[in-house]
Design an enzyme around this catalytic site. Sequence first.
Site, PDB file in Angstrom:
ATOM      1  N   GLU A   1      26.473  39.165  31.395  1.00  0.00           N
ATOM      2  CA  GLU A   1      26.899  38.546  30.041  1.00  0.00           C
ATOM      3  C   GLU A   1      28.304  37.691  30.431  1.00  0.00           C
ATOM      4  OE1 GLU A   1      27.145  42.288  29.135  1.00  0.00           O
ATOM      5  OE2 GLU A   1      24.946  42.322  28.536  1.00  0.00           O
TER       6      GLU A   1
ATOM      7  N   ASN B   1      33.160  30.318  29.448  1.00  0.00           N
ATOM      8  CA  ASN B   1      33.535  30.628  31.054  1.00  0.00           C
ATOM      9  C   ASN B   1      32.984  29.909  31.957  1.00  0.00           C
ATOM     10  OD1 ASN B   1      34.657  31.762  33.426  1.00  0.00           O
ATOM     11  ND2 ASN B   1      34.382  33.816  32.749  1.00  0.00           N
TER      12      ASN B   1
ATOM     13  N   ALA C   1      35.491  39.688  39.349  1.00  0.00           N
ATOM     14  CA  ALA C   1      36.736  39.060  39.085  1.00  0.00           C
ATOM     15  C   ALA C   1      37.695  38.803  40.543  1.00  0.00           C
ATOM     16  CB  ALA C   1      37.717  40.183  38.402  1.00  0.00           C
TER      17      ALA C   1
ATOM     18  N   TYR D   1      27.421  31.600  38.714  1.00  0.00           N
ATOM     19  CA  TYR D   1      26.318  32.348  38.591  1.00  0.00           C
ATOM     20  C   TYR D   1      24.933  31.542  38.625  1.00  0.00           C
ATOM     21  CZ  TYR D   1      29.368  35.763  36.733  1.00  0.00           C
ATOM     22  OH  TYR D   1      30.167  36.689  36.395  1.00  0.00           O
TER      23      TYR D   1
HETATM   24  C1  LIG Z   1      34.668  33.324  37.914  1.00  0.00           C
HETATM   25  C2  LIG Z   1      35.774  33.781  38.977  1.00  0.00           C
HETATM   26  C3  LIG Z   1      35.356  35.207  39.559  1.00  0.00           C
HETATM   27  C4  LIG Z   1      35.488  32.969  40.193  1.00  0.00           C
HETATM   28  O1  LIG Z   1      36.170  33.332  41.374  1.00  0.00           O
HETATM   29  P1  LIG Z   1      36.533  32.322  42.640  1.00  0.00           P
HETATM   30  O2  LIG Z   1      36.681  33.376  43.861  1.00  0.00           O
HETATM   31  O3  LIG Z   1      37.360  31.358  42.320  1.00  0.00           O
HETATM   32  O4  LIG Z   1      35.107  31.787  42.925  1.00  0.00           O
HETATM   33  P2  LIG Z   1      34.623  30.809  44.126  1.00  0.00           P
HETATM   34  O5  LIG Z   1      35.656  30.401  44.816  1.00  0.00           O
HETATM   35  O6  LIG Z   1      33.609  31.802  45.031  1.00  0.00           O
HETATM   36  O7  LIG Z   1      33.549  29.658  43.727  1.00  0.00           O
HETATM   37  C5  LIG Z   1      32.116  29.698  43.636  1.00  0.00           C
HETATM   38  C6  LIG Z   1      31.560  28.557  42.636  1.00  0.00           C
HETATM   39  O8  LIG Z   1      31.840  29.170  41.551  1.00  0.00           O
HETATM   40  C7  LIG Z   1      31.995  27.797  40.601  1.00  0.00           C
HETATM   41  N1  LIG Z   1      33.496  28.051  40.222  1.00  0.00           N
HETATM   42  C8  LIG Z   1      34.524  28.735  40.729  1.00  0.00           C
HETATM   43  N2  LIG Z   1      35.570  28.624  39.964  1.00  0.00           N
HETATM   44  C9  LIG Z   1      35.630  27.500  39.080  1.00  0.00           C
HETATM   45  C10 LIG Z   1      36.336  26.488  38.296  1.00  0.00           C
HETATM   46  N3  LIG Z   1      37.482  27.141  38.338  1.00  0.00           N
HETATM   47  N4  LIG Z   1      35.626  25.590  37.710  1.00  0.00           N
HETATM   48  C11 LIG Z   1      34.412  25.071  38.047  1.00  0.00           C
HETATM   49  N5  LIG Z   1      33.503  25.940  38.874  1.00  0.00           N
HETATM   50  C12 LIG Z   1      34.255  27.071  39.522  1.00  0.00           C
HETATM   51  C13 LIG Z   1      31.950  26.756  41.672  1.00  0.00           C
HETATM   52  O9  LIG Z   1      30.495  26.527  41.463  1.00  0.00           O
HETATM   53  C14 LIG Z   1      32.052  27.334  42.997  1.00  0.00           C
HETATM   54  O10 LIG Z   1      31.688  26.773  44.089  1.00  0.00           O
HETATM   55  P3  LIG Z   1      32.130  25.348  44.712  1.00  0.00           P
HETATM   56  O11 LIG Z   1      33.531  26.028  45.358  1.00  0.00           O
HETATM   57  O12 LIG Z   1      31.223  24.902  45.745  1.00  0.00           O
HETATM   58  O13 LIG Z   1      32.346  24.466  43.640  1.00  0.00           O
HETATM   59  C15 LIG Z   1      37.488  33.794  38.880  1.00  0.00           C
HETATM   60  O14 LIG Z   1      37.699  32.548  38.390  1.00  0.00           O
HETATM   61  C16 LIG Z   1      37.766  34.818  37.848  1.00  0.00           C
HETATM   62  O15 LIG Z   1      38.215  36.049  38.347  1.00  0.00           O
HETATM   63  N6  LIG Z   1      37.832  34.672  36.729  1.00  0.00           N
HETATM   64  C17 LIG Z   1      38.473  35.546  35.740  1.00  0.00           C
HETATM   65  C18 LIG Z   1      37.420  36.771  35.355  1.00  0.00           C
HETATM   66  C19 LIG Z   1      36.250  36.187  34.905  1.00  0.00           C
HETATM   67  O16 LIG Z   1      36.105  35.378  34.171  1.00  0.00           O
HETATM   68  N7  LIG Z   1      34.783  36.688  35.650  1.00  0.00           N
HETATM   69  C20 LIG Z   1      33.552  36.568  35.039  1.00  0.00           C
HETATM   70  C21 LIG Z   1      33.359  37.404  33.970  1.00  0.00           C
HETATM   71  S1  LIG Z   1      31.491  37.044  33.447  1.00  0.00           S
END
Ligand SMILES: CC(C)(COP(=O)(O)OP(=O)(O)OC[C@H]1O[C@@H](n2cnc3c(N)ncnc32)[C@H](O)[C@@H]1OP(=O)(O)O)[C@@H](O)C(=O)NCCC(=O)NCCS
Length: 147
Positions: free
Chosen positions: A107, A112, A74, A119
């Site tokens: 999972e 999402n 997260a 991943y």
């Molecule tokens: C999923 C989550 C952890 C990503 O965190 P983040 O720090 O914004 O991600 P990053 O900036 O490191 O992104 C890395 C890659 O993830 C993907 N990604 C991240 N956010 C994305 C979005 N909103 N849409 C599409 N791809 C996305 C992309 O491939 C990205 O690479 P890129 O920037 O070269 O395109 C964040 O959105 C989050 O906390 N979501 C809510 C909690 C959650 O769903 N956790 C996962 C549970 S399984």
Amino acid sequence: MIIREMTVEDAAAAAALEKECFSMPWSQKIYETTLANKDTLYLLAEEDTPDGKVLVGMCGLQNILGEADISNVAVKQEFRRQGIAEKLLGRLLEEGRRQGIYAFTLEVRSSNEAAIKLYEKYGFVTEGIRKRFYEKPVEDALIMWLR
Ligand SMILES: CC(C)(COP(=O)(O)OP(=O)(O)OC[C@H]1O[C@@H](n2cnc3c(N)ncnc32)[C@H](O)[C@@H]1OP(=O)(O)O)[C@@H](O)C(=O)NCCC(=O)NCCS
């Protein structure tokens, strides 16, 4: 921003971030219990702000005989899309491999897209679906593996 290992002292902040990010958040107590387990590894990202240090991201794993279950990935809403999750996950995989972990699984909600893309960037592939695995709302889980 620094990335470091989470300790029991971080449990309250971790639970607060859970509340912001998940519909069924882990409590502080669950974090305390999890962090006390020697088979777990939890990392957090911390940012210096005018209000002091803020926990902006986290992720963790449980090592089960060389296969790790990753969870609690997260990033705080206003810090997303800055590569924080990617850095955290990279460090978690690196540290896990150093500890002898040879396969990682997790999972993720089938809708999402952000997490699935993250991943896949590290080579995780979907190997199965667990029907109606999640609640609030009910949704299928993709089971992803990195071997
Ligand atoms: C999923 C989550 C952890 C990503 O965190 P983040 O720090 O914004 O991600 P990053 O900036 O490191 O992104 C890395 C890659 O993830 C993907 N990604 C991240 N956010 C994305 C979005 N909103 N849409 C599409 N791809 C996305 C992309 O491939 C990205 O690479 P890129 O920037 O070269 O395109 C964040 O959105 C989050 O906390 N979501 C809510 C909690 C959650 O769903 N956790 C996962 C549970 S399984």
